[in-house]
Design a protein around this motif. Structure first.
Motif, PDB file in Angstrom:
ATOM      1  N   TYR A 402       0.636  -1.229  -0.063  1.00 50.78           N
ATOM      2  CA  TYR A 402      -0.109  -0.016   0.065  1.00 50.78           C
ATOM      3  C   TYR A 402       0.866   1.273   0.012  1.00 50.78           C
ATOM      4  O   TYR A 402       0.439   2.199  -0.519  1.00 50.78           O
ATOM      5  CB  TYR A 402      -0.906  -0.032   1.301  1.00 50.78           C
ATOM      6  CG  TYR A 402      -2.014  -0.773   0.940  1.00 50.78           C
ATOM      7  CD1 TYR A 402      -3.139  -0.687  -0.070  1.00 50.78           C
ATOM      8  CD2 TYR A 402      -2.245  -2.067   1.598  1.00 50.78           C
ATOM      9  CE1 TYR A 402      -4.044  -1.330  -0.223  1.00 50.78           C
ATOM     10  CE2 TYR A 402      -3.223  -3.107   1.144  1.00 50.78           C
ATOM     11  CZ  TYR A 402      -4.256  -2.504   0.421  1.00 50.78           C
ATOM     12  OH  TYR A 402      -5.181  -3.598   0.216  1.00 50.78           O
ATOM     13  N   GLU A 403       2.120   1.279   0.657  1.00 54.56           N
ATOM     14  CA  GLU A 403       2.988   2.347   0.479  1.00 54.56           C
ATOM     15  C   GLU A 403       3.802   2.560  -0.614  1.00 54.56           C
ATOM     16  O   GLU A 403       4.092   3.567  -1.168  1.00 54.56           O
ATOM     17  CB  GLU A 403       3.693   2.093   1.617  1.00 54.56           C
ATOM     18  CG  GLU A 403       3.078   2.465   3.176  1.00 54.56           C
ATOM     19  CD  GLU A 403       3.791   2.436   4.428  1.00 54.56           C
ATOM     20  OE1 GLU A 403       5.148   2.031   4.301  1.00 54.56           O
ATOM     21  OE2 GLU A 403       3.226   2.250   5.584  1.00 54.56           O
ATOM     22  N   SER A 407      -1.871   2.362  -3.662  1.00 53.22           N
ATOM     23  CA  SER A 407      -2.268   2.702  -2.233  1.00 53.22           C
ATOM     24  C   SER A 407      -3.877   2.214  -2.595  1.00 53.22           C
ATOM     25  O   SER A 407      -4.735   1.921  -1.594  1.00 53.22           O
ATOM     26  CB  SER A 407      -2.510   4.418  -2.254  1.00 53.22           C
ATOM     27  OG  SER A 407      -2.927   5.215  -3.149  1.00 53.22           O
TER      28      SER A 407
END
Length: 642
Positions: A402-403, A407
């Motif tokens: 997600y980073e 995302s």
């Protein structure tokens, strides 16, 4: 309580196939559910109705029959849709209903594409060849093939004449392939003239000829051109015909239907502690389970493009094949895992407009260690879903996706296996994602966690079980009289309840965590510990390439680490690893010894083989080391003097 790491948008929820299914249940049957968990509860309390309704919803082509489930005293003999008849190939290809295709990449060397008309034509051409060769329903056809389109064609054609398909990738080597194929006496073997690995092409004629010389049942070898218009020594394969010579301009177009439980595939267990188990899966069970997973749990739709990091020797290859039945195109990548460069997978995702990328937890961890940052270097605009399997996905890897990758993507960790050619626990595109957790129990699968006494436990580690029958359970093991081995492997421990062999827990969010295989669970001072709990604390350090923990002697935990480059294990690193384990778990998790190993054994599908190390360290015979990807790695552990 921690916050979820991702939430689906309202638009995504309203447009998902599982939302369409819930509406279908409401409109046609008057059912009203207040969320996924009530839907799941209905699906396991009313299993027969669920699978019957899903048949209709997913528009399976065939004769469903009047009986949905035939229960037997022996659960290995219970059957769904016992009077049903279907054609697996017809349901996968839909006879031109969609415009999907197969795309093939040989690393970055070349790309080729086969459209649906060509796929159907080739499947019928190879079906004609099988009939002309005297192949009958129940005969075995095998592939010694890398991840090429002709493997998909051959498997579908085999199903169309009622033959049973099985395959190994060439990286299994000769001995491991013979160990598997010899058990099932195949009549025809498919292969290619060469394969690619890390930029280099290797000819296969010598290996294939040796396999054929050792398996007397093989009557014909069908050889495919790996590189179009550039065949290599096709005539050097014994008893061979050329795949391209079998293709007809106007083959017989006929979809043959067989019983729902007619065998479709034989899949093999890893075989690292004994001869590989030959697990037979039925055509209908495979089809309806995959359709459920693809449509309801993965939201795979017509027009999607699917890629999965797999080989023809892993069940995810069979799972990927079935995506064609949801109207999606599939992208086959063949070659070295990071060849020509680690970022190439993201180049492909952009170039092919990939919507669904499947891979292994270990692959994601490796990308994280390489510090790839595709969120800044690639577009990935069409990527909706990332699926991880093979081993537990750590919280750190969830955060990395997600980073550093994207995302707004549905990260679905899934778990099941070769045993069921599918999943027990998996994702839900309508629900939040929690770091380190698998989102849900699969619809129609009464999954639970038991303690050693057979009692259901919550938020406590125990054994993953399934308390009901399900369509994709094996129809049998090959040459297993009275299903004795089948029953002993899965139903004996908890008296007719499927025991899967995973160490797991149900979380506060009603998700699932997997901690590793229960036969490799550590037991210091009588406390059961899953190996993944230790790996998570050690593998986060940059210098750690991989780690493996076993119990030894009086249940002492010994942790082996493979370090990068020329890094040597020293007292400071040992202290760092032990402190991190103790601070983030308990003192019971701290290894008695930490030892540097030059390499750690893995199965052909890339999973750590803790059991191999445990056996040799405890002076037990390891019968089938050739089933490992790197069998030479075992020598280090054999020679340890502890």
């Amino acid at each position: 309580m921690r916050n979820p790491i991702w939430q689906p948008s309202k638009e995504r929820v309203s447009n998902s196939i599982i939302s369409d299914f819930i509406k279908f249940l409401s409109d046609n049957y008057g059912y009203d559910f207040d969320g996924y968990h009530s839907l799941w509860k209905w699906s396991v309390d009313n299993t027969n109705e669920f699978w019957s309704i899903f048949w209709d919803f997913s528009q399976i082509i065939g004769h469903k029959g009047s009986k949905i489930f035939q229960k037997e005293e022996d659960p290995t003999r219970s059957r769904f849709f016992p009077n049903s008849e279907i054609s697996f190939a017809e349901n996968i290809l839909k006879d031109k209903e969609f415009s999907n295709k197969i795309i093939f990449w040989a690393e970055d060397k070349f790309r080729r594409e086969i459209n649906l008309d060509q796929i159907i034509n080739q499947v019928h051409s190879i079906s004609d060849f099988f009939i002309e060769s005297g192949i009958k329903p129940g005969d075995r056809v095998v592939g010694y093939l890398s991840n090429i389109p002709e493997g998909i064609i051959a498997a579908l054609a085999a199903s169309n004449v009622g033959a049973i398909w099985s395959s190994c990738s060439p990286d299994f080597g000769v001995d491991s392939s013979v160990d598997r194929f010899m058990q099932i006496s195949p009549k025809i073997l498919f292969t290619s003239d060469q394969v690619i690995q890390n930029g280099e092409f290797e000819e296969l004629n010598t290996k294939v000829n040796e396999i054929v010389s050792r398996i007397s049942s093989i009557q014909n070898v069908v050889v495919c051109n790996y590189i179009p218009d550039n065949p290599k020594n096709l005539d050097s394969f014994n008893n061979s015909v050329k795949f391209n010579d079998l293709l007809k301009e106007n083959p017989t177009h006929n979809w043959s239907r067989f019983n729902f439980n007619h065998p479709l595939y034989i899949l093999f267990s890893s075989g690292t502690t004994g001869p590989p188990k030959s697990i037979m899966h039925g055509s209908g069970g495979t089809l309806i389970q995959h359709f459920k997973e693809h449509k309801l749990h993965c939201d795979i739709k017509p027009g999607d493009n699917i890629i999965y990091n797999t080989s023809s020797g892993w069940m995810m290859w069979n799972w990927l094949l079935s995506c064609l039945g949801s109207g999606a195109s599939i992208v086959l990548f063949d070659g070295g895992i990071f060849s020509p460069k680690p970022k190439f997978i993201f180049d492909l995702i952009d170039q092919e407009d990939i919507t669904f990328w499947g891979t292994s937890a270990k692959y994601i961890e490796a990308l994280e260690k390489l510090k790839l940052n595709p969120i800044n270097t690639h577009n990935l605009k069409n990527l909706k879903t990332i699926s991880s399997t093979g081993s537990p996905l750590s919280e750190e890897s969830f955060k990395y996706i997600y980073e550093k990758v994207k995302s707004d993507v549905h990260l679905t960790s899934i778990s099941g296996g070769t045993d069921i050619v599918g999943c027990f626990v998996q994702g839900n595109p309508n629900m939040p994602v929690w770091p380190g957790e698998i989102q849900v129990k699969g619809l129609g699968m009464d999954v639970d966690v038991f303690n050693q006494g057979g009692d259901s436990v919550k938020e406590t580690q125990g054994e993953l079980v399934c308390k009901n029958n399900f369509p994709s359970q094996p129809v049998g093991f090959w040459n297993d009289n009275n299903n004795r081995n089948y029953y002993e492997n899965y139903y004996a421990k908890y008296n007719n309840i499927w025991h899967h062999g995973d160490f797991a827990s149900v979380t506060k969010n009603l998700g699932i965590k997997i901690f590793g295989r229960s036969d490799t669970t550590l037991n210091p001072r009588g406390i059961r510990i899953g190996t993944s709990e230790i790996y998570r604390q050690v593998n986060q350090f940059d210098e750690v390439v991989d780690s493996l923990a076993v119990s030894y002697g009086d249940e002492r935990i010994i942790l082996f680490v493979k370090l990068s480059g020329k890094q040597k294990l020293n007292a400071d690193l040992v202290k760092k690893y032990k402190n991190n384990i103790k601070q983030n778990t308990t003192s019971n998790h701290v290894p008695k010894l930490i030892i540097q190993a030059p390499d750690l054994p893995r199965t052909k599908s890339g999973k750590l083989s803790e059991m191999s190390v445990k056996r040799v360290m405890n002076n037990q015979e390891l019968n089938n080391s050739q089933s490992l990807e790197n069998p030479e790695s075992i020598e280090f552990f054999k020679n340890l003097n502890l």
